[in-house]
Design a protein around this motif. Structure first.
Motif, PDB file in Angstrom:
ATOM      1  N   GLU A 237      18.092 -21.737  14.034  1.00 47.78           N
ATOM      2  CA  GLU A 237      18.312 -21.303  15.416  1.00 47.78           C
ATOM      3  C   GLU A 237      17.933 -22.382  16.425  1.00 47.78           C
ATOM      4  O   GLU A 237      18.637 -22.564  17.437  1.00 47.78           O
ATOM      5  CB  GLU A 237      17.489 -20.046  15.698  1.00 47.78           C
ATOM      6  N   ASP A 238      16.851 -23.126  16.163  1.00 49.14           N
ATOM      7  CA  ASP A 238      16.314 -24.009  17.199  1.00 49.14           C
ATOM      8  C   ASP A 238      16.342 -25.488  16.853  1.00 49.14           C
ATOM      9  O   ASP A 238      16.313 -26.318  17.765  1.00 49.14           O
ATOM     10  CB  ASP A 238      14.859 -23.628  17.519  1.00 49.14           C
ATOM     11  N   TYR A 239      16.373 -25.869  15.572  1.00 53.07           N
ATOM     12  CA  TYR A 239      16.132 -27.265  15.219  1.00 53.07           C
ATOM     13  C   TYR A 239      17.287 -27.938  14.497  1.00 53.07           C
ATOM     14  O   TYR A 239      17.208 -29.130  14.221  1.00 53.07           O
ATOM     15  CB  TYR A 239      14.868 -27.367  14.355  1.00 53.07           C
TER      16      TYR A 239
ATOM     17  N   LEU B 220      15.355 -32.242   9.415  1.00 56.46           N
ATOM     18  CA  LEU B 220      14.834 -31.411   8.327  1.00 56.46           C
ATOM     19  C   LEU B 220      13.432 -31.853   7.934  1.00 56.46           C
ATOM     20  O   LEU B 220      12.532 -31.019   7.755  1.00 56.46           O
ATOM     21  CB  LEU B 220      15.778 -31.469   7.129  1.00 56.46           C
ATOM     22  N   VAL B 221      13.218 -33.156   7.797  1.00 58.05           N
ATOM     23  CA  VAL B 221      11.903 -33.659   7.410  1.00 58.05           C
ATOM     24  C   VAL B 221      10.876 -33.386   8.505  1.00 58.05           C
ATOM     25  O   VAL B 221       9.718 -33.061   8.213  1.00 58.05           O
ATOM     26  CB  VAL B 221      11.980 -35.158   7.079  1.00 58.05           C
ATOM     27  N   LEU B 222      11.275 -33.498   9.766  1.00 60.21           N
ATOM     28  CA  LEU B 222      10.349 -33.173  10.856  1.00 60.21           C
ATOM     29  C   LEU B 222       9.941 -31.712  10.824  1.00 60.21           C
ATOM     30  O   LEU B 222       8.834 -31.363  11.261  1.00 60.21           O
ATOM     31  CB  LEU B 222      10.991 -33.503  12.207  1.00 60.21           C
ATOM     32  N   PHE B 223      10.807 -30.851  10.320  1.00 59.47           N
ATOM     33  CA  PHE B 223      10.440 -29.437  10.192  1.00 59.47           C
ATOM     34  C   PHE B 223       9.582 -29.188   8.961  1.00 59.47           C
ATOM     35  O   PHE B 223       8.757 -28.263   8.951  1.00 59.47           O
ATOM     36  CB  PHE B 223      11.714 -28.585  10.128  1.00 59.47           C
TER      37      PHE B 223
ATOM     38  N   ASP C 208      23.044 -26.473   1.478  1.00 60.48           N
ATOM     39  CA  ASP C 208      22.352 -25.360   2.114  1.00 60.48           C
ATOM     40  C   ASP C 208      21.471 -25.869   3.245  1.00 60.48           C
ATOM     41  O   ASP C 208      21.581 -27.026   3.665  1.00 60.48           O
ATOM     42  CB  ASP C 208      21.547 -24.566   1.084  1.00 60.48           C
ATOM     43  N   THR C 209      20.564 -25.042   3.704  1.00 60.70           N
ATOM     44  CA  THR C 209      19.764 -25.386   4.876  1.00 60.70           C
ATOM     45  C   THR C 209      18.867 -26.587   4.626  1.00 60.70           C
ATOM     46  O   THR C 209      18.659 -27.420   5.517  1.00 60.70           O
ATOM     47  CB  THR C 209      18.917 -24.175   5.301  1.00 60.70           C
TER      48      THR C 209
ATOM     49  N   LEU D   5      11.911 -32.526  22.581  1.00 60.85           N
ATOM     50  CA  LEU D   5      10.632 -32.916  21.990  1.00 60.85           C
ATOM     51  C   LEU D   5       9.582 -31.829  22.179  1.00 60.85           C
ATOM     52  O   LEU D   5       8.779 -31.574  21.263  1.00 60.85           O
ATOM     53  CB  LEU D   5      10.155 -34.226  22.618  1.00 60.85           C
ATOM     54  N   LEU D   6       9.582 -31.183  23.338  1.00 60.82           N
ATOM     55  CA  LEU D   6       8.642 -30.080  23.549  1.00 60.82           C
ATOM     56  C   LEU D   6       8.943 -28.900  22.630  1.00 60.82           C
ATOM     57  O   LEU D   6       8.030 -28.177  22.215  1.00 60.82           O
ATOM     58  CB  LEU D   6       8.691 -29.638  25.013  1.00 60.82           C
ATOM     59  N   LYS D   7      10.206 -28.720  22.301  1.00 61.48           N
ATOM     60  CA  LYS D   7      10.568 -27.653  21.366  1.00 61.48           C
ATOM     61  C   LYS D   7       9.970 -27.916  19.981  1.00 61.48           C
ATOM     62  O   LYS D   7       9.529 -26.991  19.293  1.00 61.48           O
ATOM     63  CB  LYS D   7      12.090 -27.523  21.292  1.00 61.48           C
TER      64      LYS D   7
END
Length: 482
Positions: A64-66, A86-89, A335-336, A400-402
């Protein structure tokens, strides 16, 4: 991009299974904990725990957000930015600082990651070649190496060194702290004191993220080989841990893989292998240092090939019949977490004759001609006329704030403060009293998006819907207009 979990709404019941207990003669419920206590939930990278998979809540938040916005170019194709997001998440929460997030979205870091992916794509092929040669030289049916085999190995080693030189060129731009990278330089501008401790942790975090990005791009294979080589490149062999999972190379194999520039001295005087590549550059290899900066003009086929691999966007590699892991593949195959979905791929009916994404065709090494080294030294260079610049997607402070709110949003969803299911969304929309944007605003927003993504037409449209926006120059790089 396919979903890992069926449905976007979250279950309101506890996931688990029922079993019969013979002692108490009743049904017992055994809940599932969404891989919280399973070893495969995390993967250790340089001492940091990265997520290996996503729960249903995390997948819903990430999608939804990233996930990369649909307003960007080639959003249906896997790009370096998709792997980076993906890696940042997946990375630990202690990495979520404004300085590190801004650093990872810099064009200079994007170029370094691009060069690393190209280098490891070729490095893994040579490691596989070394392991195959081990089996051929051992046992009762061992083969004898000829002089042509040794010459072929020397050519392979020089070619790998050329890719390593390209990585070193991009890494040196970050080390010098010039231009847009000055804000990340370890020396404070006024008092000229190095922030050594902070810079060390910053460097460790970047290495861990780079390992994850390269590993996911390479179809999640040869993790320990990538981790060992990444630490050796940016530091030296003195700082590579002696783990049982790491491959042990013989002196001949080390000379073949690490190149003729590699040398080990006292750890107090040791220079990283990347910087060693730049200290002694042959004259015929000097055009490699200008790849991506100005167009190469000459008859050296090898340098022209490296330039083509580097300057072609990662989403369009299929046009030159080149593959770098999963880059350039359609997202409908993954996939995700960018893991390939084989059932979805079987319906494409790819074959050796029809394989634009190198999914059926395996990575190979072209056997070089023994005169390639001589032709490389005797090649002709001409004066350059054209400069090359890459165009990047801008990242504003709002995005970036997100990222900084990632953990807070996950905690709020687990507590129930935020609902992600479709029924809660409909209730929120119905409870709003505002009428929303009018029709003219919706149409204007749509044509603004379409005019940004479509190519510039050869004619002037009356309403200028098909005109490409102007490029924006920020610092040393070019960005797409918003």
């Amino acid at each position: 991009m396919l979903r890992m979990h069926a449905g976007a709404d979250l279950p309101n019941f506890i996931s688990g299974k029922w079993s019969w207990d013979n002692k108490t003669e009743r049904l017992l419920f055994e809940p599932h904990f969404d891989l919280e206590d399973v070893r495969d939930r995390y993967i250790e990278t340089n001492g940091y725990s990265f997520l290996r998979t996503l729960t249903q809540v995390e997948e819903a938040v990430f999608r939804e957000d990233y996930v990369r916005s649909e307003s960007t170019f080639d959003t249906d194709t896997v790009a370096i930015n998709d792997v980076r997001d993906l890696v940042l998440f997946l990375m630990p929460k202690e990495f979520l600082t404004m300085k590190f997030l801004e650093f990872m979205h810099q064009p200079a870091v994007h170029r370094l990651l691009h060069a690393l992916i190209i280098y490891f794509d070729y490095f893994l092929r040579l490691v596989e070649f070394v392991l195959i040669r081990r089996d051929e030289l051992a046992g009762d049916m061992a083969q004898i190496q000829s002089e042509q085999t040794n010459e072929m190995k020397r050519i392979f080693s020089v070619q790998l060194s050329q890719y390593r030189m390209l990585v070193a060129r991009n890494y040196s731009v970050i080390l010098k702290g010039e231009g847009d990278m000055a804000k990340f330089y370890h020396m404070k501008p006024v008092i000229n004191i190095s922030i050594t401790l902070e810079d060390r942790f910053f460097h460790e975090q970047f290495l861990a993220v780079a390992i994850q990005i390269v590993w996911i791009t390479m179809h999640r294979r040869a993790y320990y080989v990538i981790e060992m080589e990444m630490n050796r490149l940016f530091r030296s062999e003195h700082f590579v841990m002696n783990r049982p999972e790491y491959l042990k190379f013989t002196p001949a194999e080390r000379s073949f893989l690490y190149g003729r520039r590699n040398k080990n001295v006292s750890y107090l005087l040791q220079v990283s292998p990347l910087i060693l590549e730049l200290q002694h550059v042959d004259e015929e290899d000097l055009p490699i240092l200008w790849i991506g900066k100005r167009k190469y003009r000459g008859n050296n086929i090898r340098i022209a090939k490296i330039e083509l691999e580097y300057i072609v966007p990662d989403t369009q590699l299929r046009m030159i019949d080149v593959t770098h892991g999963i880059l350039g593949h359609p997202k409908r195959f993954y996939d995700t977490i960018l893991d390939i979905n084989w059932p979805a791929l079987r319906h494409e009916n790819y074959s050796l004759a029809n394989d634009p994404y190198h999914i059926i065709r395996q990575p190979t090494l072209r056997i070089p001609n023994v005169v390639d080294a001589h032709l490389h030294r005797m090649s002709q260079k001409d004066e350059h006329f054209f400069k090359i610049f890459h165009i990047y997607e801008p990242c504003n402070k709002q995005n970036l704030l997100k990222w900084l709110q990632r953990e807070n949003k996950l905690i709020s969803i687990v507590k129930g403060d935020i609902k992600l299911d479709i029924f809660a969304r409909c209730e929120r929309e119905l409870s709003k009293k505002s009428a929303g944007p009018n029709v003219d605003q919706v149409i204007s927003k749509y044509f603004q998006l379409v005019s940004r993504l479509r190519k510039e037409a050869s004619f002037i449209h009356p309403q200028s819907y098909y005109m490409r926006p102007e490029l924006q120059r920020t610092g040393d790089d070019q960005f797409f207009g918003k």
